[in-house]
Every structure is written in structure tokens, then in C-alpha cells.
Scaffold this active site. Structure first.
Site, PDB file in Angstrom:
ATOM      1  N   ASP A  93      19.175  21.105  28.690  1.00  0.00           N
ATOM      2  CA  ASP A  93      20.390  21.932  29.394  1.00  0.00           C
ATOM      3  C   ASP A  93      21.621  20.771  29.378  1.00  0.00           C
ATOM      4  O   ASP A  93      21.249  19.439  29.300  1.00  0.00           O
ATOM      5  CB  ASP A  93      19.984  22.334  30.541  1.00  0.00           C
ATOM      6  CG  ASP A  93      21.130  23.239  31.383  1.00  0.00           C
ATOM      7  OD1 ASP A  93      21.804  23.992  30.213  1.00  0.00           O
ATOM      8  OD2 ASP A  93      21.366  23.091  32.392  1.00  0.00           O
ATOM      9  N   ASP A 383      16.165  25.994  34.574  1.00  0.00           N
ATOM     10  CA  ASP A 383      16.458  25.899  36.094  1.00  0.00           C
ATOM     11  C   ASP A 383      16.296  27.782  36.634  1.00  0.00           C
ATOM     12  O   ASP A 383      16.170  27.640  37.969  1.00  0.00           O
ATOM     13  CB  ASP A 383      17.592  25.305  36.506  1.00  0.00           C
ATOM     14  CG  ASP A 383      19.027  25.955  35.917  1.00  0.00           C
ATOM     15  OD1 ASP A 383      18.657  26.832  35.122  1.00  0.00           O
ATOM     16  OD2 ASP A 383      20.131  25.388  35.918  1.00  0.00           O
ATOM     17  N   ASP A 387      14.216  31.352  32.905  1.00  0.00           N
ATOM     18  CA  ASP A 387      13.859  30.267  31.855  1.00  0.00           C
ATOM     19  C   ASP A 387      12.308  30.022  31.919  1.00  0.00           C
ATOM     20  O   ASP A 387      11.767  29.447  31.264  1.00  0.00           O
ATOM     21  CB  ASP A 387      14.449  28.775  32.527  1.00  0.00           C
ATOM     22  CG  ASP A 387      15.936  29.015  32.191  1.00  0.00           C
ATOM     23  OD1 ASP A 387      16.398  29.549  31.132  1.00  0.00           O
ATOM     24  OD2 ASP A 387      16.856  28.315  32.991  1.00  0.00           O
TER      25      ASP A 387
END
Length: 653
Positions: A93, A383, A387
Site C-alpha cells: 500500500d 488494512d 482486504d
């Protein structure tokens, strides 16, 4: 690793039974005592099994986990540590992991122009600016404490901070209280709140991604006028959006509409339509300096770093270039293009992509599977609740400890306490070191065990008395099979550990010539022990011969642990940096020699005292392997040089 160790144990178990039977039969054919041959055969079978290996692997993995905690990574499952060492693709990310997650608003777009926040004159009233800031502050979940202390999502706190810089005060919250909301959703990429102005006036404020928000707008406001030719004006908006994104700014758009009543629950489902576009906010989230270094480390380690973000494609590309993730020849793709691409097409070209922007959680699963289809071992960060499937599908799921949801943490194999990309790279390094160390322990244990087999087997074939008694063999095995192996498992990482390609998880633990090396080294240990026995037997008698063979075998094995500690010369890597190995060697030496010097023990083990000449011969034989192995390492260095890994072609060059 578990599967390989189980397979290794089974193979060695079968081998020990076969060796036991062969040695017993050879001894019986030579007319030796059945009970003596049975004891020797069983002792040798015990010696073949590296019983210390189960303890070594568990201890090494557990200590690795402990070390990772100090580096801000919690590993939930021991075997995940080893898998980390094989990682060849890290999908990370952007926000907070590769960047500082310290958002600051730099530019605003309203009234058809981009303005730096420092250049705005707060003394001049402007309706569009006021609306833009009101939406930014009110469509926002940040908590404001004493002395304007802000707590909340960094993007939202940056918007409140912008309001304070432009002299908007918290009083605006009391004047227009929130009465309804549609919370932010990662799929919609929008958030909407409804605020009461008076009994007949309510304001609907929406913020979110530029494309997503424009799709919900039917008008736009500029210089006090509300205009309806939005489709024409969209090109202008997109141009300024790209301009800000190319400067690595994360862009959020703002829109509003006015209604005359409190919306019902049913009306809230469709509240985000017919909005009036007002402007955009561009904020910077600077890249972490240490992340740039970590990305470079990944490249030299043959690991492909991939950025996955919900940001605009141009923003993602700008940050990726700055971090060194997006190099010449690498491609970037957004979720919309990805949606139109078949899974087969994605798999065919996946290694060309380094940036995925505007992706949904469903896209993350597709990305993981596409990389895995190339044989890559994939680490994936996440997070949110959505996900979890991607974290489960990845070979290593990594959840964020600061901002991650409980669902993401439960689905993950590892949790980053500091949400930092550098921590992932440190964990990969630790994983590689752990596998290296377990491999070293296996190398040492099997090589020394082969040395014991060769000693007894060659002695039998030559028709002499057994070079070692059963009790002597068991003692050597006891002293050398545990402490040095565990100490090798605690070796610090080698200097070039992150300059090597990722280990192919499909390869055998004995790949790349390790099995051949183990056999040769085991044969060398056995033949040097036989040499000590033959010199002793020829000149001094059987009791001295067995004592020389006993001391030689034990010391050969203990000294050989230093040969195994690195592929490089021990004089390059250092003899003493692993205090555990030095301690294991000293303790093993004291035990091995102590049994000769203590009369009661010497009598039990059928050993005798040696004179100076016998000691010198034994010592010379014991240290010979270190000279031979050092010469072999030097030869390899001259012959093979250094290996470089190309992660796109997945080839060593």
C-alpha cells in the site's frame, strides 16, 4: 520447510535401517561377534538420524520471531518466517507504508484556477472558497481536542488543518450540526454528510475521488454562478486534476447541494446525486526517505516492489518514480483498465506492472493470483475489512498494526506495528537468514553423520577391528549433534544476504549442489578419522588407535562447524562474531578432551592417554579439513564470481 524436514526425516530413517542391516551383515560375514556388531550397527543408526534438527528448526524460527518483534513486526505463525525469505514480489500500500502518512494541503482548485494555500488572502470573501473549506471541515470525522489537537485519519486531519490555516474556526460545527451521513466506503470512494442550517434548509456535503464525485454531479459553481454544462467543463477539471497529481498531490473533490427538509433513511440511499461541483483540494504525503533505500535493497535482492493505491494514477506514478519503484520500461495501470482486462491477459503481462492505482479490494486478489501464476512468492499488505481475501490469498499477508482493522489482522500472517515498508524488508532479510541457518544446521548435521558412517563402514570393508566402539560413537554424536547445530542456527545474516536472488520455493533444500558438498565433506571427515585410526593401529596398538580416532572424529566435526557457517572464507566473515558457535565449540572441545583426561570416564569409554607425538598427529588431522574447505571456497570465488538476478526474467546472470 515443514514438508521438506518431514521428507528428510523419513529418508534418513529409511537410510539408517538399511545402513544398520548392511553393516550388521558385513560384520557377521567377517565372523565378528554378533552382539558387538548389533551394538555398533544400532549406534550407527542412531548417529545417522540428526535428532537435533527438530529442536534447531523450532528454536531458530522462534528466535527469528523474537528478533522481528524488535523490528516492529509480529509474526503470527512460525512457518511464515521461512516463507518471508522466499518472497519475490512485495505488493505494498502507498499511504503510510511507503509515505509518511502526514498529509498537508498544498493547493486548492476553485473558480477555474489552482491556488497555493499560502497565497490565499483570507481577508477577501469568496463564496466558492468558503463552500470548499466548509465541505472539507464538515464532511469529516476528525476529533478536535483542546488547543485544536486533531485526532483521526491523516487525510481528514489535513483538511481540518487547512481550515484553521484559512481562519475558519470550530464554531462552524455548532452553526451547521451534522444530522445524517453516508460513511466513506472504499468501493464508492465517497463520503457524504447532511447538515442542518435551519428548519427549512439542509446542506448535503460530499467529498471523494474526482472521477467518482463528478459522476454524481450535474452542475458546477464558478464565480457565484451555478452552471449546467458540466460535461464540457469536465475536461478542464481533469486537466487541473492531472496537473496536481503529476506533482505527487493526492486530490479530493468537493460538491454540495441544498435541500429543504431532513432526508429520510430511504432518501439517504440516493442522496449522492444531482450534486454541484465546487472544487478540489491537493495534498502532499511525502515519501519516507527510508522507504526509498528499502526499495533499492529489494531491487538488489531480486524482489519486485509493487505499489497499490486508491489514489489517482498520476499521483501514484509520481510517488513511485520518486521512490524508485517505477523505472523505465515499467507500466502503471488503474482499476478501470484492470477491470476490462481478462485474468489470462493480466497473468501474461503482470511482471511489467509496478503501479496499480484506483484499485478495489477485489482487484488485489486478482493481482496476487496473477503474480503467483508466474511462480512468484507474494507478500501483500492491507488494512481494511475488504482486504482480508487478498491477505488470505497471498503467500504472506501483512496487516497494518496502526490503522488496520481486526478482520485484516486476523487474516494476515504478519502485522506491522509501525505500518512501515522498511519493516517488511527487514522481515524478508530475517526470513532469508532463518532459512540459511536451518540449511547450515542440516548441512552440518548430515555431513558429520556421514563422516561417522564412513568411519565404521570403511573400517569394516578393510577388515580391521571397528575404529570406534558403540559407546564412543554415541558420545561423539551426543557432543556434536546438538550445540554446534543450534549455534549455527543463530548465525547473524551474511553481508550479501540481500544481494542474492529470492530462493525458489519449489527447489529442494539440497539444490544448487548442497547434497554433493555434504557427501564430499562427510567422506572427508570419515577418511581423516580412518587415517588417525590406521596411524595409531600401525604404530601404537588398538587402544591408542581408537583414542586417536575418537578425538579426531569429535574435533573434526566441531571444527567443521566453522566451515559451514558461510560460503565465504571464515577469515573474511570472521571467526568470533557468532559467540554461540564459539561457545559451542569450546564446550564441545572441553567435553571431548575431558573424557580422555578424566581416568574414570576414560576407563568407561575404553580410552587411553596419548603422548606428545600422538597428540600432534591427532591435532594435525583434526584441523586439515578447514584448510581443504578454505582452498575450495577460494577456487569457487575465482571460478564463479558474483551472480546478479533479473526479477523480470527470473534468471540469474
Amino acid at each position: 520447510l515443514q514438508q521438506r524436514l518431514n521428507k528428510l526425516g523419513k529418508t534418513l530413517g529409511i537410510a539408517s535401517l538399511i545402513i544398520c542391516a548392511i553393516i550388521f551383515l558385513i560384520g557377521m560375514l567377517q565372523g565378528k561377534e554378533a552382539i558387538d556388531m548389533f551394538m555398533t550397527a544400532v549406534s550407527l543408526a542412531v548417529a545417522v538420524i540428526p535428532e537435533g534438527l527438530a529442536a534447531v528448526s523450532t528454536i531458530v524460527l522462534a528466535i527469528g520471531v523474537q528478533r522481528m518483534v524488535k523490528k516492529h513486526a509480529i509474526v503470527k505463525k512460525l512457518p511464515a518466517v521461512e516463507t518471508l525469505g522466499s518472497t519475490s514480489v512485495i505488493c505494498s500500500d502507498k499511504t503510510g507504508t511507503l509515505t509518511k502518512n502526514q498529509m498537508t494541503v498544498q493547493k486548492l482548485f476553485y473558480n477555474n484556477k489552482v491556488v497555493n494555500i499560502e497565497e490565499i488572502d483570507t481577508n477577501i470573501e469568496n463564496e466558492e472558497l468558503e463552500k470548499l473549506v466548509n465541505i472539507s471541515m464538515l464532511c469529516n470525522d476528525t476529533k478536535i481536542g483542546e488547543n485544536k489537537q486533531l485526532t483521526g485519519d491523516p487525510t481528514e486531519t489535513a483538511l481540518i488543518d487547512m481550515g484553521f490555516k484559512l481562519d475558519f474556526t470550530p464554531a462552524v460545527f455548532d452553526q451547521m450540526p451534522r444530522v445524517e451521513e453516508v460513511p466513506f466506503d472504499s468501493e464508492r470512494k465517497l463520503m457524504t454528510t447532511v447538515h442542518k442550517v435551519n428548519d427549512s434548509q439542509y446542506m448535503v456535503y460530499t467529498k471523494g475521488g474526482v472521477d467518482e464525485l463528478l459522476a454524481r454531479c450535474s452542475k458546477y459553481q464558478i464565480n457565484g454562478e451555478t452552471k449546467e454544462n458540466l460535461e464540457e467543463y469536465k475536461k478542464t477539471i481533469d486537466g487541473f486534476n492531472d496537473q496536481m497529481a503529476e506533482n505527487a498531490l493526492r486530490v479530493l473533490a468537493m460538491a454540495y447541494k441544498q435541500i429543504d427538509h431532513m432526508p429520510s433513511k430511504e432518501e439517504m440511499k440516493t442522496i449522492e446525486k444531482d450534486l454541484i461541483y465546487i472544487g478540489m483540494v491537493g495534498m502532499i504525503d511525502p515519501p519516507r526517505e527510508e522507504a526509498k533505500v528499502a526499495v533499492a535493497k529489494c531491487k538488489s535482492a531480486g524482489i519486485k516492489t509493487v505499489m497499490i493505491t486508491g489514489d489517482h494514477l498520476q499521483t501514484a506514478k509520481a510517488i513511485a518514480k520518486e521512490l524508485g519503484i517505477l523505472k523505465r520500461g515499467d507500466l502503471a495501470i488503474d482499476g478501470e483498465t484492470l477491470e476490462r482486462m481478462s485474468q489470462h491477459e493480466l497473468e501474461q503481462n503482470i511482471m511489467d506492472y509496478s503501479v496499480f492505482a484506483r484499485v478495489s479490494p477485489e482487484h488485489k486478489v486478482r493481482i496476487v493470483k496473477a503474480f503467483q501464476s508466474t511462480g512468484a512468492v507474494v507478500a501483500m499488505t492491507g488494512d481494511g475489512v475488504n482486504d482480508a481475501p487478498a491477505l488470505k490469498n497471498a503467500d504472506i499477508g501483512i496487516a497494518m498494526g496502526k490503522g488496520g482493522t481486526d478482520v485484516a489482522k486476523n487474516a494476515a500472517d504478519m502485522i506491522l506495528l509501525d505500518d512501515n515498508f522498511v519493516t517488511i524488508v527487514d522481515a524478508v532479510k530475517q526470513g532469508r537468514n532463518i532459512f540459511d541457518n536451518i540449511k547450515k544446521a542440516i548441512h552440518f548435521l548430515i555431513a558429520t553423520n556421514i563422516g561417522e558412517i564412513v568411519t565404521i563402514f570403511v573400517g569394516l570393508l578393510l577388515g580391521v577391528k571397528s575404529p570406534l566402539l558403540a559407546v564412543q560413537l554415541l558420545w561423539v554424536n551426543l557432543v556434536t549433534d546438538s550445540l554446534p547445530a543450534i549455534a549455527l542456527g543463530l548465525e547473524p545474516p551474511e553481508k550479501d544476504i540481500m544481494n542474492r536472488p529470492p530462493r525458489d520455493s519449489r527447489k529442494s533444500i539440497f539444490a544448487d549442489g548442497l547434497m554433493g558438498k555434504i557427501v564430499v565433506e562427510g567422506f572427508m571427515i570419515g577418511m581423516f578419522t580412518i587415517l588417525a585410526f590406521f596411524i595409531g593401529n600401525r604404530y601404537y596398538g588398538i587402544e591408542v588407535a581408537r583414542t586417536m580416532a575418537f578425538i579426531s572424529l569429535g574435533m573434526l566435526e566441531l571444527i567443521h562447524s566453522f566451515n559451514v557457517k558461510s560460503e565465504e572464507s571464515i577469515f573474511k566473515v570472521g571467526l568470533f562474531e557468532n559467540k554461540y558457535l564459539v561457545g559451542a565449540f569450546l564446550l564441545g572441545t572441553v567435553l571431548q578432551l575431558g573424557i580422555v583426561f578424566v581416568p574414570t570416564l576414560a576407563e568407561i569409554f575404553k580410552l587411553t592417554q596419548l603422548n606428545t607425538t600422538q597428540w600432534l598427529i591427532t591435532i594435525a588431522i583434526s584441523i586439515a579439513p578447514i584448510i581443504i574447505v578454505e582452498l575450495q571456497k577460494k577456487f569457487n570465488e575465482l571460478k564463479f564470481g558474483k551472480v546478479v538476478y533479473d526479477y523480470k526474467t527470473r534468471q540469474e546472470v
